[in-house]
Each structure stands twice: as structure tokens, then as C-alpha cells.
Design an enzyme around this catalytic site. Structure first.
Site, PDB file in Angstrom:
ATOM      1  N   HIS A 269     -43.407 -72.132 -10.817  1.00 21.68           N
ATOM      2  CA  HIS A 269     -43.641 -70.688 -10.864  1.00 21.68           C
ATOM      3  C   HIS A 269     -42.356 -69.902 -11.081  1.00 21.68           C
ATOM      4  CE1 HIS A 269     -44.553 -66.617  -9.604  1.00 21.68           C
ATOM      5  NE2 HIS A 269     -45.833 -66.892  -9.529  1.00 21.68           N
TER       6      HIS A 269
ATOM      7  N   HIS B  50     -39.283 -67.520 -14.667  1.00 21.59           N
ATOM      8  CA  HIS B  50     -40.592 -68.065 -14.321  1.00 21.59           C
ATOM      9  C   HIS B  50     -41.167 -68.799 -15.534  1.00 21.59           C
ATOM     10  CE1 HIS B  50     -39.846 -64.717 -11.588  1.00 21.59           C
ATOM     11  NE2 HIS B  50     -40.707 -65.245 -10.746  1.00 21.59           N
TER      12      HIS B  50
ATOM     13  N   HIS C 169     -51.422 -35.879   8.027  1.00 23.36           N
ATOM     14  CA  HIS C 169     -51.543 -35.234   6.727  1.00 23.36           C
ATOM     15  C   HIS C 169     -50.371 -34.292   6.418  1.00 23.36           C
ATOM     16  CE1 HIS C 169     -55.487 -36.911   6.808  1.00 23.36           C
ATOM     17  NE2 HIS C 169     -55.961 -36.187   5.804  1.00 23.36           N
TER      18      HIS C 169
END
Length: 692
Positions: free
Chosen positions: A276, A41, A499
Site C-alpha cells: 500500500h 503507494h 452553536h
């Protein structure tokens, strides 16, 4: 490199016209390395080069000859894909990162990996790449600095006095973890945290405006941050002034919004997504050299520019000044200085071994019937009283996780930015993170990376999914962090399948270098804590029950730390014949195994019960020890209230587990519904023996 906050006092070469060439050196090294690797990059390093000159050339306190010097400023590249920015800076300023390593960018065993990795590259403070975690690590570092300063500094002796700087991009701000962390930084008034936002408006998919419309300055002001800018990120003097202003903040962290051009210098790739994440291309590299007025061959930097960047002399002077100040501190406060040195080395107290033994022996003697989450708190009471480096917390579940103790008052910061002390003068050591599991986990990573504290934090096991990537990063970085995960199974009852953890224990065990403990009682919990605190290069996950568990009688405690041990042999329930099977169990299911053993003994069938609180610790033991616990040629049956797939690795003939989600009902009803009864375990053993 001066550390003054007065920009007029700066005399670094970076304040001259050479600064532009210093920035260009970063640009060409970045594009050359990416081009040679044909991977990487280049755009972010090229766009942030001027910002880097302002910070590293004029403000950053560091010593290339000693990257681990304590009072250095911390620098975090949160947008870690732009790794050639920090590699170039480390090389240019004089760290042990020779040019050949830049030429080996992204190659096997080089010190210049695709993303910065702590422990691999000298001067890299944290491993970054997963966006948003770098800024969160930086929050943890700044928090550690603030707390250590409150704990150790004395009038006339500011031995803890450094800044944490972080560079970040659009991607870091899009990731939700940045919201969690930056809100906490504002609440904690981390005035020595300075973040520079590379506002270039480009991500991999192109211009971000269709999908990123946040008013970033307003967002950070709402968090309680100072905001400077937007400023021109290519105006080195403007960035310099902004950093100087940020350093003067007495009560808030600072965000500097710096407008930049990604891929600056590249005639055809500037301000494009192509800058990029891909090499510029041979022809574009040539054109960029011409546009920058850089006539040198690839990887060639003139000595004059090396000289302008060199930080070895000023870094040495800064460290020597601090060491002189610390010597004065040591003379005035010898006990504090000794404690500070121990803490920063990450060493446990000299009496730790005895402390650990006492905790386990006490638990064994009392033989209490309590939830292992309560057993954890009992162990913590002993450890936190003797270890001021333990820094606890919970993601808004303190009363459920039981991570608070008498020795850990809550962390509070007043409106002036000062850490509030108790009537006895103690600094808060238990953090209310709010409902921010991911942020908590990554902040803890930053705390341990900084040094001086051993962080631990709690939430429900099912919410470890939120924390998962930060847990992985701790394991990857080999850092001591303790995760306290309570409500570990269907045993939590009425809250239901949302949960109730089913797959979490197994999935956490798959994370390399992460120790996972699921203890069955108070003694195993105390040992698990002791092992976790000794794991200097390994994070730990403690999986603890909500429901009460009876104490499991045991002959001794010495083998618990090995992760698996013989809890009860056949002779202990009156069967004198050869053991015909081994039942392996963890956590709350150990009691089922013991009761099933008794039922089978009534039929004259002898079985061995093995408690395996930590498969990860057990797997590290010698082959001889593992065979002594799990003898060859005897069928093995595993029992755990979780998915069954994991247990087949131990050569099990059967697994009593749960391969579906749970239900909402009282715990005792659920265990019976899903077959977690002594009778079903015994029947499973009988079926295996009849089959064989």
C-alpha cells in the site's frame, strides 16, 4: 478512442492481447517511480492497472493536446495516494508529462507530486488525497454537467454531453463524506457519473475485514445507484462491459465493484498492506519484472506500447467533432453560445462592475438596520438576477442562512432523471443539500472545478468545522467558492455555546488563500459579495450575524473592498485634538466601537474607529495604505466577539474579546455578560492610555 456505448464497436488496441502489456506498463512505471523516490503507494496503481486500460483505452473522451477542452470526460482519482496511476496514464496517452517528470516523482517542483494536484499536472482535474473528497468533487462535476445540459442543450444540439468517472478505494468509502455525497448523487439521479470501486480489501493497517464490514453494493443501491458487480477487476473485457453498461444508464449513477489484488504482479507484496504505502524494494522490483515478463530497464516502455496507449489522434478527432457541432449550435443559437463561452471561461458579465457599485450604493442610501445575513440576501437578489451562473444552496438551513432569492428556484429532479423546470422554463439554482456541511463544501469544489457555475452554500459558522477540510482544499486549489456562514457569534443567543462561534473567525483567517469577511452592515456586505465574486483564484467565507445591526454611517464606499478603512475619525464626533487611539472592530462590534468613541469624545479624548471587515484583504494592501489606516505610534485596541490571540498581530495594546465558550441566554444579556459594551470598550481604551 471511441465514445460509443456499444462494446462490440470498440476497435482500440486496448481490446487486443496488447492490453495486458498496456496494464503492465502502468505497473512498472508506478513501482519504478516509487522505488526511485523511496516514497509513495505502488499497490493501488498496480492493482487498478487493468481497470485503467478498460476506461482510458476504450471509453474515456479526452484530448491530451488540450486538457481543458470543455466537453471532455472528467476523470477523478479519489484514492489520490495512488497518484502514479494517473501520472502513468497521462504520460502514456500523450499529455505534456514527459518521462523525466515520472522520474522526479515526489521531488521538489516536479509535476508529479505525492498526490495529484490540479493546476500543476496537465490532465489532473482535481487535487485529491484527503480520502472521500475526490468522489464528492466528482459528484459536483456530474451535477454541473447535468445542470449545464439542461440549461444550454437544445433539440439537435447536445453541446454538453460528457461523463464523470471516478476511481475510489476502501478509504474513500470509510470516510463519512462519501455517504453524504453519494446519497446526493442518487437523489439528483446523476446518470453520467460512473464510479469504480477498487475492492482490494487492504488499507494501511492491513486486511480491512475487522473494521470495514459494510455491504457496499447494498449501501449504494439504497442511495438509488445502479450497482454492477462484483466483477473481476483484472478482467479488462469484463470491466469494459461494465463501463459500457454504466454509460447506458438513463436515470441513475453507477457503481462498479471491481475485485482486485493490491500490488498485482509483485510475488511477495501482492495482497499485503506493505504494497500500500511503501516502495517494493530493489529485489522485489526485480522479481516483479520477472513475474510480469517485463525485460526492460526501469522507466523504459517499448514504442509499441506507447503506440497502443497514444490518445492524441483520437482525442483530436473527438474535439474537432465537438467544435464542429458547437459551430452549428452557435449558428442556430448565437446568444446562448456566447453566454456558454462566457460562463465556461469563468468571466463575469460585462456590467458586473456597475452591478457591484449599484448594490453597495443602494445599501448605503437605504441605510437599513438588518442582520448581515439579511443584507447578504439583499445583495444576492441583485447578483443572482443578473448572473445565471450563481448556484446557491444551504445545508438544511435555508430559512436561517437566507441563501435563496427570487431568481433561484429550488433544484429538483424528477423520477425520470430530468431536471425540473419552473413554469417560465428556468432550471433550479438553489440546492437543498440536507444536513451535509462537508459534502456541500466538497460538492461546491467539484462544481467550480467543472466550470460554468459559481457555487455558494450556507450553514452556521460553528459548523464550518464540518466543512473545514473542503474549505482548505478550495484554498489550496485556488478555486472560486463562496461559503455563507451565518450566526457568527454569541449574538445568536439562546442556542448556547454549541452553536456560538468563538474561535472560528480566527481559525478561518489562518487558512492561506481564503478570504474571510465579517461585515458590519448592508454596504460592507454588498462589497464583500462583489469581491468574493471577483476572486477567480480564491475562495471566500462570509461571516454574517443573526441579530439586526444598525447601519454604520460612512463618508464613502471606495475603501471597503480593501478590507479595512477609517470609518470614523475623531473630528467626526467633535474632537479636534490629535487622535490618541485606534479602535479596530469587525461585524457587530463596530457599533460598540462607534459608541465607545462617542463616550470618549465626551471626555475630550479623540479616537479613530477602523472597520476591518476582512483582515485577509487588508493584509494584501500596500504598506502605505495600511499605515494610513493604522498610523504608527498610536495605540490600537481591537474589539471582536471571538478569541483574542489573533489580534495581537496588528500590534494591539489591548483586545476586547472572548477566550471562553459562550452561554445560553438572549444576545443582549450575553454581550453585557462578556463585556461587549460601549462602556467596557471605552474603559479599555482609557486603561491603555493611562498605562502608556
Amino acid at each position: 478512442m471511441p465514445t460509443t456505448t456499444d462494446p462490440k464497436a470498440v476497435t482500440s488496441p486496448a481490446s487486443t492481447a496488447d492490453a495486458r502489456q498496456m496494464a503492465n506498463a502502468i505497473r512498472v512505471l508506478a513501482m519504478d517511480a516509487v522505488q526511485q523516490a523511496n516514497s509513495g503507494h505502488p499497490g493501488a496503481p498496480m492493482g487498478m492497472a487493468d481497470i485503467a486500460v478498460a476506461l482510458w483505452g476504450r471509453h474515456l473522451k479526452h484530448n491530451p493536446a488540450d486538457p481543458s477542452w470543455f466537453d471532455r470526460d472528467r476523470f477523478v482519482l479519489s484514492n489520490g495516494h495512488g497518484s502514479m496511476l494517473v501520472y502513468s496514464l497521462l504520460h502514456l496517452t500523450g499529455y505534456d508529462l514527459p518521462l523525466q517528470e515520472l522520474k522526479n516523482f515526489r521531488q521538489l517542483h516536479s509535476k508529479t507530486a505525492g498526490h495529484p494536484e490540479v493546476g500543476i499536472t496537465p490532465g489532473v482535474e482535481t487535487t485529491t488525497g484527503p480520502l472521500g473528497q475526490g468522489i464528492t468533487n466528482a459528484v459536483g462535476m456530474a451535477l454541473a454537467e447535468k445542470l449545464l445540459a439542461a440549461e444550454f442543450n437544445r433539440p439537435g444540439h447536445q453541446v454538453v454531453d460528457h461523463f464523470t468517472y471516478v476511481f475510489m478505494g476502501d478509504g474513500c468509502l470509510m470516510e463519512g463524506i462519501s455517504h453524504e455525497a453519494c446519497a446526493l448523487a442518487g437523489a439528483w439521479r446523476l446518470n453520467k457519473l460512473v464510479a469504480v470501486y477498487d475492492d482490494n480489501g487492504i488499507s494501511i493497517d492491513g486486511q480491512v475485514t475487522p473494521w470495514f464490514v459494510d455491504d457496499t453494493p447494498a449501501r449504494f443501491r439504497a442511495y438509488g445507484w445502479n450497482v454492477i458487480g462484483p466483477i473481476d477487476g483484472h478482467d479488462i473485457d469484463a470491466v469494459d462491459r461494465a463501463i459500457a453498461d454504466a454509460r447506458r444508464s438513463a436515470d441513475n449513477p453507477t457503481l462498479i465493484v471491481a475485485r482486485t489484488q493490491i500490488g498485482k504482479g509483485s510475488p511477495n507484496r501482492v495482497n499485503t498492506a506493505k504494497a500500500h504505502g511503501e516502495a517494493l524494494g530493489i529485489e522485489e522490483v526485480k522479481l516483479t519484472r520477472e513475474a510480469l515478463g517485463w525485460p526492460h530497464e526501469p522507466f523504459v516502455v517499448p514504442q509499441a506500447i506507447y503506440g497502443a496507449w497514444d490518445a492524441k489522434r483520437t482525442g483530436k478527432a473527438a474535439q474537432q467533432a465537438w467544435e464542429k457541432a458547437f459551430d452549428a449550435y452557435r449558428s442556430a443559437h448565437p446568444e446562448l453560445a456566447a453566454e456558454f463561452v462566457r460562463r465556461m471561461k469563468g468571466e463575469l458579465p460585462r456590467n458586473f462592475a456597475q452591478l457591484a457599485v449599484d448594490a453597495a450604493v443602494s445599501a448605503h442610501a437605504k441605510a437599513e438596520t438588518v442582520a448581515t445575513r439579511k443584507a447578504s440576501q439583499i445583495a444576492l437578489e441583485a447578483f443572482t438576477a443578473a448572473m445565471p451562473e450563481l448556484l446557491g444552496g444551504s445545508a438544511d438551513l435555508t430559512g436561517s442562512n437566507l441563501t435563496n432569492t427570487k431568481s433561484t428556484p429550488p433544484l429538483r429532479v424528477d423520477l425520470a432523471g430530468e431536471v425540473v423546470r419552473t413554469a417560465e422554463g428556468q432550471v433550479g439554482r438553489h440546492i437543498n443539500y440536507g444536513v451535509r456541511e462537508f459534502g456541500m463544501a466538497a460538492v461546491m469544489n467539484g462544481v467550480t472545478l467543472h466550470g460554468g457555475y459559481i457555487p455558494y452554500g450556507g450553514t452556521f459558522l460553528t459548523f464550518s468545522d464540518y466543512s473545514r477540510n473542503a474549505i482548505r482544499m478550495a484554498a489550496l486549489m485556488k478555486k472560486r467558492v463562496v461559503h455563507v456562514f451565518t450566526h457568527d457569534s454569541i449574538g445568536l443567543g439562546e442556542d448556547g455555546p454549541t452553536h456560538q462561534s468563538v474561535e472560528h473567525a480566527a481559525s478561518l483567517r489562518l487558512v492561506p488563500n481564503l478570504d474571510v469577511w465579517r461585515p458590519c452592515d448592508t454596504a460592507e456586505t454588498a462589497v464583500a459579495w462583489a469581491v468574493a465574486l471577483q476572486n477567480v483564484a480564491r475562495p471566500t467565507a462570509l461571516l454574517l450575524s443573526r441579530q439586526n445591526l444598525p447601519y454604520a454611517p460612512k463618508a464613502g464606499l471606495e475603501d471597503i473592498s480593501k478590507g479595512g478603512y477609517v470609518l470614523a475619525g475623531a473630528t467626526e464626533v467633535g474632537v479636534r485634538s490629535r487622535e490618541q487611539a485606534v479602535i479596530i472592530a469587525t461585524g457587530s462590534e463596530v457599533q460598540l466601537a462607534l459608541k465607545a468613541q462617542e463616550l470618549l469624545a465626551q471626555q475630550g479624548i479623540g479616537v479613530r474607529v477602523v472597520s476591518m471587515p476582512s483582515t485577509t484583504a487588508f493584509d494584501r494592501q500596500s504598506a502605505a495604505y495600511k499605515t494610513s489606516v493604522l498610523p504608527a505610534g498610536i495605540p490600537r485596541i481591537a474589539v471582536e466577539a471571538g478569541v483574542t490571540d489573533f489580534w495581537w498581530k496588528y500590534g494591539c495594546a489591548a483586545v476586547v474579546g472572548i477566550d471562553s465558550y459562550g452561554e445560553s441566554a438572549p444576545a443582549n444579556v450575553l454581550f453585557k455578560h462578556f463585556g461587549f459594551t460601549p462602556e467596557n470598550v471605552a474603559d479599555t481604551v482609557l486603561a491603555v492610555l493611562q498605562r502608556d
